[in-house]
Design a protein around this motif. Structure first.
Motif: not given
Length: 63
Positions: A13-37
């Motif tokens: 569920a966390v991964h799915a939420a990160v993927e949705r957020l990443a898609a909305a912000e035009l980033r990869s899931a990996n880049a989104q996780i790094e930004m959130l960290l």
């Protein structure tokens, strides 16, 4: 800049939420996780900075 690779286990569920957020912000899931960290660390007062880029070009000749 060389990236450090490691396995990260997430709740689906966390991964799915990160993927949705990443898609909305035009980033990869990996880049989104790094930004959130980075945001979480900054919020706690920890300055991460940015790693130095690798040197490019030929090495200097030795005499």
């Amino acid at each position: 800049m060389k990236k450090k690779a490691f396995a990260l286990r997430l709740d689906p569920a966390v991964h799915a939420a990160v993927e949705r957020l990443a898609a909305a912000e035009l980033r990869s899931a990996n880049a989104q996780i790094e930004m959130l960290l980075r945001e979480a660390l900054e919020k706690r007062g920890i300055d991460v900075g940015v790693s130095k880029a690798p040197r490019r070009g030929r090495p200097a000749k030795e005499d």
